[in-house]
Write a protein that holds these residues in place. Structure first.
Motif, short mmCIF file in Angstrom:
data_model
loop_
_atom_site.label_atom_id
_atom_site.label_comp_id
_atom_site.label_asym_id
_atom_site.label_seq_id
_atom_site.Cartn_x
_atom_site.Cartn_y
_atom_site.Cartn_z
N LYS A 57 18.72 10.35 1.45
CA LYS A 57 17.85 10.55 2.61
C LYS A 57 16.52 11.15 2.19
N ARG A 58 16.54 12.09 1.26
CA ARG A 58 15.30 12.69 0.76
C ARG A 58 14.45 11.64 0.06
N TRP A 59 15.07 10.80 -0.75
CA TRP A 59 14.34 9.73 -1.43
C TRP A 59 13.71 8.78 -0.40
N ALA A 60 14.49 8.38 0.62
CA ALA A 60 13.99 7.45 1.64
C ALA A 60 12.82 8.06 2.41
N ARG A 61 12.90 9.33 2.69
CA ARG A 61 11.84 10.02 3.44
C ARG A 61 10.55 10.11 2.62
N ASN A 62 10.67 10.24 1.32
CA ASN A 62 9.51 10.45 0.45
C ASN A 62 9.02 9.20 -0.27
N ARG A 63 9.72 8.09 -0.11
CA ARG A 63 9.32 6.91 -0.88
C ARG A 63 8.00 6.35 -0.39
N PRO A 64 7.22 5.79 -1.31
CA PRO A 64 5.94 5.20 -0.90
C PRO A 64 6.17 3.93 -0.09
N ARG A 65 5.30 3.70 0.85
CA ARG A 65 5.37 2.49 1.67
C ARG A 65 4.05 1.75 1.55
N ALA A 66 4.10 0.46 1.71
CA ALA A 66 2.87 -0.33 1.66
C ALA A 66 1.98 0.05 2.84
N GLY A 67 0.71 0.12 2.58
CA GLY A 67 -0.25 0.45 3.63
C GLY A 67 -0.46 -0.72 4.58
N SER A 68 -1.15 -0.47 5.64
CA SER A 68 -1.43 -1.51 6.62
C SER A 68 -2.23 -2.62 5.96
N GLY A 69 -1.80 -3.84 6.18
CA GLY A 69 -2.51 -4.99 5.64
C GLY A 69 -2.22 -5.26 4.18
N ALA A 70 -1.23 -4.63 3.62
CA ALA A 70 -0.94 -4.78 2.20
C ALA A 70 -0.43 -6.18 1.87
N THR A 71 0.08 -6.90 2.86
CA THR A 71 0.59 -8.24 2.59
C THR A 71 -0.38 -9.33 3.03
N ASP A 72 -1.56 -8.96 3.49
CA ASP A 72 -2.56 -9.96 3.88
C ASP A 72 -3.00 -10.76 2.66
#
Length: 74
Positions: A57-72
């Protein structure tokens, strides 16, 4: 006699189904193989690696996520 609290130690599939429903099983497996910040296993049941729920849960909470528009593709 002192009673010890049993702490669940699920594998990745069980963790996904019961504790980390917002993270896909594929993402957990990918992170286990490629993310150095992914928590290490604490036990093994047959071939299945087991993890502390709190660590996952700690890993999931702190993991980096793609920013808005990262898949454009534009």
């Amino acid at each position: 006699m002192e009673r010890r609290r049993v702490v669940p130690r699920p594998g990745l599939r069980e963790a996904h189904e019961h504790h980390l429903t917002g993270v896909t099983l594929a993402a957990l497996r990918y992170a286990r193989a490629n993310d150095p910040a992914f928590p290490g296993s604490v036990d093994k049941h047959g071939a299945e690696l087991l993890y502390r729920v709190g660590d996952l849960k700690r890993w999931a909470r702190n993991r980096p996520r793609a920013g808005s528009g990262a898949t454009d593709l534009d």
